[in-house]
Design an enzyme around this catalytic site. Sequence first.
Site, PDB file in Angstrom:
ATOM      1  N   SER A  91       4.714   6.520  -7.153  1.00  0.00           N
ATOM      2  CA  SER A  91       3.066   6.245  -6.370  1.00  0.00           C
ATOM      3  C   SER A  91       2.074   5.568  -6.826  1.00  0.00           C
ATOM      4  O   SER A  91       2.301   5.028  -8.207  1.00  0.00           O
ATOM      5  CB  SER A  91       3.419   6.499  -4.833  1.00  0.00           C
ATOM      6  N   ASP A 231       4.691   2.100  -7.764  1.00  0.00           N
ATOM      7  CA  ASP A 231       5.590   1.362  -7.250  1.00  0.00           C
ATOM      8  C   ASP A 231       5.078  -0.024  -6.020  1.00  0.00           C
ATOM      9  O   ASP A 231       6.115  -0.345  -5.526  1.00  0.00           O
ATOM     10  CB  ASP A 231       6.462   2.442  -6.477  1.00  0.00           C
ATOM     11  N   ASP A 233       4.506  -0.205  -3.079  1.00  0.00           N
ATOM     12  CA  ASP A 233       4.557   0.010  -2.088  1.00  0.00           C
ATOM     13  C   ASP A 233       2.969  -0.460  -1.264  1.00  0.00           C
ATOM     14  O   ASP A 233       3.106  -0.831  -0.197  1.00  0.00           O
ATOM     15  CB  ASP A 233       5.022   1.441  -1.274  1.00  0.00           C
TER      16      ASP A 233
END
Length: 434
Positions: A91, A231, A233
């Site tokens: 992440s 990533d 998110d």
Amino acid sequence: MKLFGSSGIRGIVNKEVTPELALQVGLVLGSRKKTAVIGRDPRVSAPMIEHALVAGLTAAGCDVTKVGMVTTPTLAYAAREYECGVMVTASHNPSEYVGIKLWNPDGMAFDSAQQEEIEDAIENENFLRVTWDLIGKVAENGNAIRDHMDLIEGLVRDSKLRVVLDCGCGAGSTITPYLLQELGCQVITLNSQPDGHFPARNPEPNDQNLSLLKKAVVAFEADFGIAHDGDADRMMAVDEKGNFVSGDELLAIFGRFECGDEKGTVVVPVDTSMMVDDYLEGSEIIRTRVGDVYVAEGIKQYGAIYGGEPSGSWIFPKISYCPDGIYAAAKLVEIVREKKLSELRAELPVYATKRGAFPCANEKKAELMEKVKTKLEPLGKVLDIDGIRVELENGWVLVRPSGTEAKVRITAEAREKVDEIYEMAEKIVKEALK
């Protein structure tokens, strides 16, 4: 054995997260699931960990579909057609980190019980190794990104805004620029070529790391700017004046538009500003542990309309229980189409907030928190679901061990004199660290 933190398994590659560990995770998962879909972010170590996971999954008899380099929300959406999803990502963490995050078909990350089952199975070597004729098959699917885009385009109105997009050399480069263009935006991209060294900036999309985006929004006279982490998110924003929009502000803005006039339930973590409570007056605000999986669990448990974290994770249960920075970007375009982001920010109550972090070895966190709790408990009402949050007369303070890094974090918020509250907590933490 404790492997999972607040955002899956994560650590320094070949030290805390190794191919051997990934193989074991694959074996355990493959022993319990017949089909899995796997994706990865651009970091250099991701293919190595992906190969080990696939080896473990197939060795246990699980059929695996590879979707390549994708964002985490793209992978979580793809999981709807399989028994589970596997994402190789760390992440927002720097290049030397790698991680594994596991997803259920509804887009919900594996919950605490599922995580504990995997940890116990690895510790006890409770997994299958099938005979040669039962080894799982490996296939590839190149449609995951297109499917995710089609989902979002069916839910969000077109707009002709000018948007500057900083993908941070992460997986968002594979989808967000193209999605916003198809929604009618004029898109100016920064750092939108995947590169696991993250050469342009630190992957975390915070105020400190987005100086180029802030300048570009002003220089190109854009309507606003968007930034992703490694990533995607997460999604953070910059208004048309080049000012960073805090996570608490975005949390409140999304909450108002999702709840509308009907109000409803919104789920947030313990480190969320009281600004959200005040701006969403009439809505029920539920606080959970920090970590998108806990927010998602709360959304599901309470039937909430929406939930999110100030770190940049926004969860819209009508599409998925996974934080979706791609959908959030498109949704923000729709919101800003009606009113400038700076004007939306001006409507929000303003409280002083101060955050800090201190190094603390993972094995010392429990002892540290016991000492901190003893000092803080007499000061006010305590919420101890994740760290120690104390409600004070003028605000609140939270001392919490990080779930992903060897740090302990302090968050303080007050109507006035926030420095006094923060420094009080800082002194307690420093004394406990001695």
